[in-house]
Design a protein around this motif. Structure first.
Motif, PDB file in Angstrom:
ATOM      1  N   GLU A 151       0.828  -1.212   0.000  1.00 22.44           N
ATOM      2  CA  GLU A 151       0.000   0.000   0.000  1.00 22.44           C
ATOM      3  C   GLU A 151       0.860   1.259   0.000  1.00 22.44           C
ATOM      4  N   ARG A 152       1.952   1.251   0.775  1.00 19.71           N
ATOM      5  CA  ARG A 152       2.843   2.403   0.817  1.00 19.71           C
ATOM      6  C   ARG A 152       3.495   2.647  -0.545  1.00 19.71           C
ATOM      7  N   LEU A 153       3.965   1.581  -1.172  1.00 19.63           N
ATOM      8  CA  LEU A 153       4.587   1.713  -2.483  1.00 19.63           C
ATOM      9  C   LEU A 153       3.588   2.202  -3.529  1.00 19.63           C
ATOM     10  N   VAL A 213       1.512   6.734  -6.908  1.00 20.45           N
ATOM     11  CA  VAL A 213       0.456   7.685  -7.262  1.00 20.45           C
ATOM     12  C   VAL A 213       0.932   9.111  -7.001  1.00 20.45           C
ATOM     13  N   ALA A 214       1.569   9.327  -5.871  1.00 20.12           N
ATOM     14  CA  ALA A 214       2.065  10.662  -5.531  1.00 20.12           C
ATOM     15  C   ALA A 214       3.109  11.119  -6.536  1.00 20.12           C
ATOM     16  N   ALA A 215       3.943  10.222  -6.987  1.00 19.38           N
ATOM     17  CA  ALA A 215       4.979  10.584  -7.959  1.00 19.38           C
ATOM     18  C   ALA A 215       4.360  10.992  -9.289  1.00 19.38           C
ATOM     19  N   ARG A 216       3.259  10.384  -9.664  1.00 15.96           N
ATOM     20  CA  ARG A 216       2.576  10.740 -10.912  1.00 15.96           C
ATOM     21  C   ARG A 216       1.922  12.113 -10.825  1.00 15.96           C
ATOM     22  N   LYS A 217       1.470  12.481  -9.645  1.00 19.28           N
ATOM     23  CA  LYS A 217       0.765  13.746  -9.469  1.00 19.28           C
ATOM     24  C   LYS A 217       1.692  14.943  -9.363  1.00 19.28           C
TER      25      LYS A 217
END
Length: 111
Positions: free
Chosen positions: A87-89, A94-98
């Motif tokens: 879940e953390r990965l 997702v955060a890196a894409r945003k």
């Protein structure tokens, strides 16, 4: 618990006497032709060994169940850690894409 000198029966080796136990092992002396054998403790009492005294066998059953519960809890903890990591990965991905990409500012050259 110290089971030294307790009489036990093994499914294949027959009657024996506990010669020592500790650190997850139990040693049992059987007839001369079989000799002394060492088993995992208390796991051997799930399948192979039985205490001769029924009340002691009942206490052994409690120890076996406690060990099974410890193993099950350990597996639950490992599985939860695995799920948490996944879940953390995924969240990091997702955060890196945003994240907006930074554009380099045009450099100004002085002539």
């Amino acid at each position: 618990m110290n089971w030294t000198n307790e009489k036990v029966t093994h499914a294949s080796f027959g009657a024996g006497k506990v010669t020592g136990n500790g650190e997850g092992k139990i040693s049992v002396k059987f007839a001369e032709e079989t000799g002394e054998k060492t088993f995992m403790y208390p796991e051997a009492f799930e399948h192979y060994l039985t205490m001769s005294d029924p009340s002691k066998q009942e206490r052994m059953g409690v120890e076996v169940r406690e060990k099974q519960e410890q193993i099950a809890e350990g597996k639950r903890v490992v599985e939860q850690e695995r799920v948490d990591k996944i879940e953390r990965l995924a969240a990091e991905k997702v955060a890196a894409r945003k994240k907006p990409t930074r554009k380099k500012a045009a450099s100004t050259k002085k002539a």
